[in-house]
Write an enzyme that holds these catalytic residues in place. Structure first.
Site, PDB file in Angstrom:
ATOM      1  N   GLU A  44      -6.932 -13.426   2.035  1.00 53.00           N
ATOM      2  CA  GLU A  44      -7.056 -13.250   3.424  1.00 53.00           C
ATOM      3  C   GLU A  44      -8.185 -11.857   3.430  1.00 53.00           C
ATOM      4  O   GLU A  44      -7.544 -10.648   2.978  1.00 53.00           O
ATOM      5  CB  GLU A  44      -6.048 -13.001   4.280  1.00 53.00           C
TER       6      GLU A  44
ATOM      7  N   CYS B   5      -6.560  -7.968  11.073  1.00 52.79           N
ATOM      8  CA  CYS B   5      -7.375  -8.948  10.434  1.00 52.79           C
ATOM      9  C   CYS B   5      -8.139  -9.931  11.308  1.00 52.79           C
ATOM     10  O   CYS B   5      -9.120 -10.244  11.339  1.00 52.79           O
ATOM     11  CB  CYS B   5      -6.998  -9.615   9.266  1.00 52.79           C
TER      12      CYS B   5
ATOM     13  N   ASP C 254       0.713  -1.083   0.063  1.00 49.03           N
ATOM     14  CA  ASP C 254       0.038  -0.021   0.011  1.00 49.03           C
ATOM     15  C   ASP C 254       0.866   1.082  -0.151  1.00 49.03           C
ATOM     16  O   ASP C 254       1.963   1.205   0.744  1.00 49.03           O
ATOM     17  CB  ASP C 254      -0.972  -0.033   1.231  1.00 49.03           C
TER      18      ASP C 254
END
Length: 542
Positions: free
Chosen positions: A270, A304, A200
């Site tokens: 994921e 997550c 990112d």
């Protein structure tokens, strides 16, 4: 390519505890040169969550840059795959040592780019050392040819071989800039692949630091290509690779899955989670509350596998809730590049907006705030207090939607069965946690939870840190897995080789190979083979 962002001093030395940290231009230029980007490329300016100040102008890759990176990676991969496995595992072994030696530098970077408390950032350092060590020691066993039962016992020898797929694409998020980049890069490399990594843009410096570390560990040039950009660049990566690994939202994951499927490119995804915890009536409430605080608020809840729903048996609900609220209120928020804080900042204004919207929506539907619920702008632009909500009705958005922030809802349940039913009442299935004094009971309950991983008497570290075991999600939480042999095998293709003996007989005379069976006649060989199949079952031959 050389991008000079100038001398960036992020903080006011009179008022900011981070004033002593300065990113030097030469250090930034060295990292940014690793981005595959054309001269004069447009840039993305990343900002420090702790202050909102600029960090660096990161060059953005184009579609042509991704294609160029793929060509370079493919050329380097052929030589890498031909090298002995011991050469590849040696690189991982050196990564283990270097990441521990250089941890102070990368901890600073992780904190500055992601806004984490240092104790949360250290989890990434420990995780990479754990993964590097594991695959350096186990890759040989995972990749070794596997012998399986042949068609004709004693005459057919069958082995399954594993070859690298070629070039692996990794599209990584911002919340774990070291773990979810280097942690996926290492198994792909040790399997003999090259890698195109798209971090990112917000946390690209940490990923580029990891690329520099790999070079120092002995990774040959060209094997790791780093491209930076938005979703279009991530999509371009998928178009040029032989396997893609994506970590991110379920919405984007569906797009990646569709694209990969159309291209027949294998994918590991994921995705999101609405991870639950169950606290049974036999627990020590103080121990369980301490575990819940870690599980819910580590990484400012931007993990997550962190917990967003807590179900507590009614027999201990009052005591547990009191302990949980007290411990949550005691958490220290801060931005220091040291271990003086428990919780850091959210990473972006967008994440803060989601958190605020979910909390205000829940309150508007009648939820009760037990702790937090406050935007701490006095500490920095995107700080938000760890928040516990009760009496949250089903109509509230955060009941079904992933918040991905320091917000948890708490509910009472009357039995194990009610708890399991509530835990499974979601489209997600990434991680779950069960707390009980009876480990057998915990294991039995865990097996009933629809989730890729379940921790008993832990929040998420026990399963995630067991890197020999697969880590993945079910349902809207993804498909495939990282870690373990499964994570390594995902970046390989299988080949079955069967060698038939007896085809040429003894000393070159007539043989008894499979081809001879078809010469026995249309009735004889089916009869003989039918009897052979029955005999194999009788003698339990697999």
């Amino acid at each position: 390519m050389a991008h000079d962002p100038g001398h960036i001093e992020l903080h006011d030395p009179e008022t900011d505890p981070l004033a002593t940290y300065v990113l030097e231009p030469d250090d930034i230029r060295t990292l940014l040169r690793r981005v595959v980007a054309s001269p004069g490329a447009p840039t993305y300016t990343s900002h420090a969550p702790f202050t909102g100040g600029p960090i660096a102008a990161v060059p953005l890759s184009t579609l042509a840059d991704v294609a160029r990176a793929a060509r370079t990676a493919r050329s380097a991969q052929r030589l890498w795959a031909a090298r002995p496995l011991r050469d590849r595992t040696a690189v991982l072994s050196r990564v283990h040592d270097l990441v521990l030696e250089r941890q102070s530098d990368v901890l600073d970077l992780i904190q500055l780019e992601a806004g984490k408390a240092r104790v949360s950032a250290f989890e990434e350092v420990a995780d990479i050392a754990n993964i590097a060590r594991h695959y350096s020691l186990r890759a040989g066993r995972y990749l070794a040819p596997r012998r399986v039962a042949g068609l004709i016992p004693g005459l057919t020898t069958t082995r399954v071989l594993r070859h690298p797929v070629g070039v692996v694409g990794i599209v990584a998020p911002w919340n774990f800039p070291l773990t979810l980049t280097l942690g996926d890069v290492l198994p792909a490399l040790v399997a003999g692949n090259a890698v195109i990594l798209r971090p990112d843009p917000q946390t690209s410096l940490t990923s580029l630091w990891a690329a520099e570390l790999l070079e120092e560990a002995g990774l040959p040039d060209g094997l790791l290509q780093v491209v930076v950009g938005d979703g279009a660049i991530g999509a371009a990566v998928t178009e040029h690779v032989d396997h893609v690994s994506f970590t991110g939202s379920t919405r984007t994951g569906r797009i990646v899955a569709a694209q990969a499927g159309a291209l027949l490119v294998p994918a590991v995804l994921e995705l999101g989670g609405k991870n639950p915890m169950y606290v049974a009536e036999d627990v020590d409430v103080e121990v369980a509350a301490e575990g819940a605080v870690r599980a819910c608020f580590v990484g400012t809840g931007q993990v997550c596998v962190s917990i967003e729903r807590v179900y507590v048996h009614e027999d201990v609900a009052d005591d547990f809730t009191a302990a949980f609220v007290r411990r949550t209120r005691e958490l220290r928020l801060g931005s220091g590049l040291d271990y003086g804080s428990d919780v850091g900042s959210l990473t972006s204004a967008a994440q803060l907006a989601t958190v605020v919207e979910h909390v205000e929506d829940a309150i508007g539907h009648g939820a009760t705030v037990l702790a937090g619920g406050v935007h701490r702008s006095d500490l920095g632009p995107w700080f938000y207090e760890p928040t516990i909500l009760a009496d949250v009705p089903n109509e509230a958005r955060l009941v079904r939607e992933e918040t991905f922030g320091p917000v948890v809802t708490i509910y009472r349940v009357a039995s194990d069965d009610e708890a399991v039913a509530a835990m499974n009442d979601t489209e997600f299935g990434l991680n779950a946690s069960i707390w009980t004094a009876n480990s057998r009971r915990g294991f039995a309950l865990a097996s009933r939870v629809r989730s890729g991983s379940v921790n008993v008497n832990e929040g998420y570290v026990a399963t995630w840190g067991s890197v020999g075991a697969p880590q993945g999600g079910v349902g809207a939480s993804g498909m495939g897995a990282r870690h373990g042999r499964e994570g390594l095998w995902a970046t390989t293709r299988t080949q079955t080789v069967a060698v038939q003996r007896g085809a040429h007989g003894v000393l070159g005379g007539p043989g008894v190979g499979l081809h001879r069976m078809f010469d026995l006649g249309t009735e004889t060989w089916p009869r003989l083979y039918t009897e052979a199949l029955r005999a194999m079952k009788t003698f339990r031959l697999p």
